[in-house]
Design a protein around this motif. Sequence first.
Motif, PDB file in Angstrom:
ATOM      1  N   ASP A   1       0.991  -0.959  -0.109  1.00 34.54           N
ATOM      2  CA  ASP A   1       0.435   0.076  -0.310  1.00 34.54           C
ATOM      3  C   ASP A   1       1.137   1.386  -0.556  1.00 34.54           C
ATOM      4  OD1 ASP A   1      -2.344   1.339   2.117  1.00 34.54           O
ATOM      5  OD2 ASP A   1      -2.300   1.338   0.602  1.00 34.54           O
ATOM      6  N   ALA A   2       0.451   2.019  -0.685  1.00 33.45           N
ATOM      7  CA  ALA A   2       1.535   3.474  -1.040  1.00 33.45           C
ATOM      8  C   ALA A   2       1.749   4.219   0.248  1.00 33.45           C
ATOM      9  CB  ALA A   2       1.301   4.519  -2.141  1.00 33.45           C
ATOM     10  N   LYS A   3       0.349   4.354   0.715  1.00 34.11           N
ATOM     11  CA  LYS A   3       0.569   4.917   1.811  1.00 34.11           C
ATOM     12  C   LYS A   3       1.135   4.291   3.399  1.00 34.11           C
ATOM     13  CE  LYS A   3      -4.084   6.719   1.812  1.00 34.11           C
ATOM     14  NZ  LYS A   3      -5.354   7.040   2.512  1.00 34.11           N
ATOM     15  N   LYS A   4       1.202   3.407   3.083  1.00 34.83           N
ATOM     16  CA  LYS A   4       2.746   2.162   4.187  1.00 34.83           C
ATOM     17  C   LYS A   4       3.263   2.799   3.736  1.00 34.83           C
ATOM     18  CE  LYS A   4       0.313   0.243   7.497  1.00 34.83           C
ATOM     19  NZ  LYS A   4      -1.257  -0.733   7.323  1.00 34.83           N
ATOM     20  N   LEU A   5       3.973   2.794   2.819  1.00 41.68           N
ATOM     21  CA  LEU A   5       5.454   2.098   2.175  1.00 41.68           C
ATOM     22  C   LEU A   5       6.009   3.965   2.503  1.00 41.68           C
ATOM     23  CD1 LEU A   5       6.882   1.080  -0.939  1.00 41.68           C
ATOM     24  CD2 LEU A   5       7.678   3.334  -0.389  1.00 41.68           C
ATOM     25  N   LEU A   6       4.904   4.967   1.915  1.00 41.99           N
ATOM     26  CA  LEU A   6       5.494   5.971   2.671  1.00 41.99           C
ATOM     27  C   LEU A   6       5.501   6.378   3.980  1.00 41.99           C
ATOM     28  CD1 LEU A   6       3.510   8.335  -0.614  1.00 41.99           C
ATOM     29  CD2 LEU A   6       6.088   7.968  -0.376  1.00 41.99           C
ATOM     30  N   ALA A   7       4.789   6.014   4.467  1.00 43.84           N
ATOM     31  CA  ALA A   7       5.165   6.094   6.029  1.00 43.84           C
ATOM     32  C   ALA A   7       6.253   5.910   6.612  1.00 43.84           C
ATOM     33  CB  ALA A   7       4.056   5.157   6.570  1.00 43.84           C
ATOM     34  N   TYR A   8       6.061   3.929   6.296  1.00 43.46           N
ATOM     35  CA  TYR A   8       7.937   3.500   7.202  1.00 43.46           C
ATOM     36  C   TYR A   8       8.867   4.553   6.397  1.00 43.46           C
ATOM     37  CZ  TYR A   8       5.769  -0.272   8.838  1.00 43.46           C
ATOM     38  OH  TYR A   8       4.786  -0.710   9.770  1.00 43.46           O
ATOM     39  N   SER A   9       9.080   4.868   5.034  1.00 39.27           N
ATOM     40  CA  SER A   9       9.607   5.870   4.661  1.00 39.27           C
ATOM     41  C   SER A   9      10.245   7.016   5.159  1.00 39.27           C
ATOM     42  CB  SER A   9       9.612   6.347   2.875  1.00 39.27           C
ATOM     43  OG  SER A   9       9.927   7.671   2.912  1.00 39.27           O
ATOM     44  N   SER A  10       9.138   7.403   5.664  1.00 41.89           N
ATOM     45  CA  SER A  10       9.113   8.820   6.887  1.00 41.89           C
ATOM     46  C   SER A  10       9.604   8.180   7.992  1.00 41.89           C
ATOM     47  CB  SER A  10       7.719   9.296   7.045  1.00 41.89           C
ATOM     48  OG  SER A  10       7.343  10.284   5.778  1.00 41.89           O
ATOM     49  N   VAL A  11       9.483   7.009   7.949  1.00 40.04           N
ATOM     50  CA  VAL A  11      10.466   6.693   9.546  1.00 40.04           C
ATOM     51  C   VAL A  11      11.914   6.972   9.349  1.00 40.04           C
ATOM     52  CG1 VAL A  11      10.614   5.147  11.094  1.00 40.04           C
ATOM     53  CG2 VAL A  11       8.304   5.863  10.598  1.00 40.04           C
ATOM     54  N   ALA A  12      11.775   5.853   7.667  1.00 42.54           N
ATOM     55  CA  ALA A  12      13.250   5.609   7.622  1.00 42.54           C
ATOM     56  C   ALA A  12      13.965   7.598   7.864  1.00 42.54           C
ATOM     57  CB  ALA A  12      13.938   5.349   6.779  1.00 42.54           C
TER      58      ALA A  12
END
Lengths: 500, 124, 617
Positions: C288-299
């Motif tokens: 899911d793009a939203k989750k991907l971007l969320a984890y990417s933000s964390v990173a």
Amino acid sequence: MVGSPVLLIAIPLLAAFIIPLAGMIWKELVRIIPGLVLAYMLILSATLLAEVTQNGTIVETIAGWRAPWGINLVYSPLTGFLATLMTLLGFLVWLFSYRFKRNVDFEPAKKYFIFLMMLIAGAVGIVITGDIFNQFVFIEITGISAYALTAFYTGRNSAEAAFKYLMMGALASSFLLLAIAIIYSQLGTLNMADIAVRMHEMDPTYKVIALIFFITGIGIEAEIFPLNGWAPDAYTEAPGPIGAAFAGVAVKAGIYAVIRMVFTLFDIPAAHDFLITIGLITLIIAETTALKQEKLKRMLAYSSIGQMGLVLVAFGIGTAEGVFAALFLMLNHAVIKPLLFFSGSYLLFNSKDKQITEVDGLGKHMPYTAALFTLGSFAIVGLPPFAGFWSKLSVLTAAADEGLLLIIALILIVSVVEIVYYFRVVNRIFFQEYSKEKSVVPHQPRLNAIIAMSILAALILVIGFYPDAVTGILHNASSDLLDKGAYINDVLQTGQSLTH
Amino acid sequence: MDEQMLKILEYSIYGASVLLILVGLYAVLTKKSLIKIVIGLSIIDGGIHLLLIAIGYLKGGTAPIFSPGFEEATAKMVDPVPQALVLTAIVIGFGVTAVALSLVIRLYRHHRTLQIDEIKSLKW
Amino acid sequence: MNTIVLIFVIFLGGAILTFFAGRWKGILKEILFLASIVVPVVLFFTSVKAGDTFDFTLVGFEFQWAMSPLGYMFALIVTGLGLMAAMYAVAAMRETKNSGLFYFNFILSIMSMLGILFSRDLVSFFIFWEIMTWSSYLMVVYQGKDVQKVGIKYFVFSAVGAYAMLMAIVTIYSLTGSMMIDNLVKAFPGFDSNMQLMIPLLLLVGFGVKSAMMPLHVWAPGAYSHSPMAFTSVFSGALSKMGVYGMVIVMASLVAHIPEGHWFREVIAWLGGITAVGGTLWAIAQDDAKKLLAYSSVAQLGYIIVGVGIGTPLAMLAALFMAVMHGLFKGTLFMAVGAIEKQTGTTNFTEVTGLIRKMPWTFLASLMSIIALAGIPPLGGFIGKWMLYESLIGSDHYLLVIVIFFSSTAAFLYCYKFLFGFFLGQEEEEWSHVKEAPALMVIPMVIMAAGTFILGTFPGLIMKPINAGMEQLGFAATQGKYWEMSMLFNEWGDQVVLKPILYAIIAVFAFFLVFLLIKNNKKTRYVSTKDISTSGEVPKEHENLTFSQNFFQPFLRTVTPLMKRKIDTYYNGFGKGVEALFDFTRRIYTGNGQTYALFVIIFVVILLLLKSTLFGL
């Protein structure tokens, strides 16, 4: 002057007796007279408070017997503040319950208002009296009204809750009488100021035993930890506005009696630490129990008990900031909790079991009531910029000044628990879907209820954004509590200066 | 002899009141029937009232009533204050007992039992 | 009236008015909303000068609101992103009937972030922090999905962090007698060593929650993906930077002056590194793009935290620069996802694909943001990453360099997944109706993407405010030592000159222009995506040639054993255990009246027995 403090007790009692008679003339009078009386009491207590702030404590002797032989009423910044708060809440409870349930017609309404009058009269009496036996009598008046109001509805649970309350209340009064007996036998006086003067003459063993009996007796009313078994049941089964009255009026009177004992009458310094301990235990057990509740009013009851525990902790800190924080907490709790009870009872109006799971999705159908409940939740948890934040900050800074870091940590951990269970309900109201099977049928509140709730909400916002509106009164009250000498002087000087 | 008897009498009244309190407490804490609990509460009250009056006793004192011929009796009057306290307390206890009994009647109508450990639908 | 007060009054008044205007149709509500944000921001930039303060006293505490250089730098992120996101939100919320609550919380979030930056005393800092928390919480639960799990988790973590901060604040108040941050900084070296450890620890927990540092990050994936995308751009782009702001102040002003400071720095840097790696790995696994971007933000926040942790001037410069860049490119990416969600109704890679021709501007903005995220020159992300690597090497953190390098390289994987999954691959008929997002949504994205480009060539534009902020924290001036308007230096005299890169890019674009001209020649023939033959096999119409499903299968097979343990499960287990404990303790209220009476008697007996210890008599 609009009147004297004794009218604060006499008029509501008189009204309680007149209401049934007036009801025979015209049925509406049963609902109107309490409103007039409470409005008058509110104006009187506020005026007296203003006068006391300017000119100092008013001490009124009853029936001409001067202190320390007779009963006297003490209207000081502290007691005046509490009395005004109680009459304000009484008025709002009346306003809210003017016509609350459809099927409550004349006969029960009469009883309801009689007992409401007596409850307020008793609570105000506890606060403004200066004689311990008189206080005992008023505790009993408050108690009996409370038992009757708990049993107001005719269901089986109400009777059960009222009986448990009665059992424990009767035990409380027994312990109080015992304590009074001990004090009278040792000191020979019943007047609070006189006891304070003579307390050092008393044998320490008897002193501690008397204090223990007092705390047990009053603690049952003030909902201290092991003694509050009756409280969740009573709050749940009483009608919504009465739950608000208990939380906002009766319990405050109990706490006042406790601190009057500890601060003014008895001179045992370690009692303050005891208050901190017992307050902390009450806070922790109440808030954690609230987490797993399924009924909304029961959850609010446990939350109320927890807040009172926090108030005791703040009183136990004992410094001027601590007492200020405690009084601020009492003020905020008295304004916020009734709002929660009021809106909660309308949210679950048509429900039989009053379960939390039934409020799903009501935010769309009863937006104003739900918004008020949310405002109350935010405020009581202590989120800025609402009222509860300032009192919590005051408690924590008072504790920090004494270096009580562990207590600060415990209070904050418990606050997180509080957030969880309040926000779970708020989530359900606004952000879950409304389902015909599970959710309760919404019932829009009446105009008088909306006005009552809005007044409370406005108070929350005002105190939140401009707390200095009330800090002056609170500082006066806190310095008044800590100044034992002034109390004794004010009371005893109206009598002759006899040496004993 | 007289002195000793009076002393024993004094202490036995205190002892009796404490005994009453304990008996009442026993009833409240262990008896399962609601009516017995209410009776227990009344017994506790009785014991405390007795204790209060006994506190006010003055050795060899008379009743605290002014009457012709006894004007100088003030020095030998028993303390009237506890008697006033007890009168008030009796009335309060009577009121509470009345409310309690009416609640017991209502409980019986709903639950059909007077056993207190079966009347616990409100818990936790 | 004092300009500062005016700013906040307009924000608050605008929020309340817009809330009540929620049901109005038409453009008036949107103008009200935009005005509530634009007017204070304009006032902020034009009328607030360096020395302006606003002081008042409440409940015996002194309050002071003034802007500091460091705050100004963060305010640029907040206001810039806020304006863009507001424009975007207007278009995104156009279809929602009652958007009053959304606008209310949006304005309050921006207001409270600005308030945090204005606060020179700890009480208003805390007040604005909490307002920021609950207004963003209301946004997380706004769409009503998974509210109990995600929303409560967010609020509990934020509350734990905020209360840790509150405990530190009241302790500071009792130790120094004042709530001013400046007084704290001055008095801090004089505290006794327990306090010197406890206070920064508590403050760092509070700030670490908001900046999604491991292990306090578990709320972030859920919260970022469940709030409306118009808000998530602000949430992830600006709100998390408030945590960074706090951490910078703690690390640079407090921790730097105590002897145990270097332990704090090491731990924070390593936590940042672990966050970066963990976030990247989890991002790759998402569909899911939203989750991907969320984890990417964390990173990405992990990189910033590494920079803050290392603490040298170059590292701090890198961290602050990356903070600005992250706001830009992450904001754009979340906006792009929101645009795709609005146009197609889903954000799952396995469902939507091949949008490049249908949403070209969104693609362009996403492309530039992804390039910036990955750290490829000439866009801005490269500058931040370069400085970070230089600072890591320069401060001898060689192991951490390897960790960050690994994470950066792995980031390429999810970057490509994002681009490929949405935009490239074959076009399916079910998405043939999709059109480009409304102009008001596209314009902010393109502006912010252009921003990454400009900052990539002229980093000095933003380095100047960053430099001013760092000077306030006590660092020496970095201009001329580490950067010029369009050049970067390191400690050994190497230079990165960015202007030639710009010229090279322009040359490349010129080349592509020529290519396009040739392409549009009449003689060129267009073919559909399915007009291919692989080993002589021609795919049928119904076959799906997009392999967003099980993307990176080999890679995932390798790392799945690593990812079996989520910190989330530990927290959930802890929460359940605690609830079970409370379920047990509440049985003390047995419901039997006699038991309660027994409690009373036991209470009295215990007190009588313990009376000498309890009461001292």
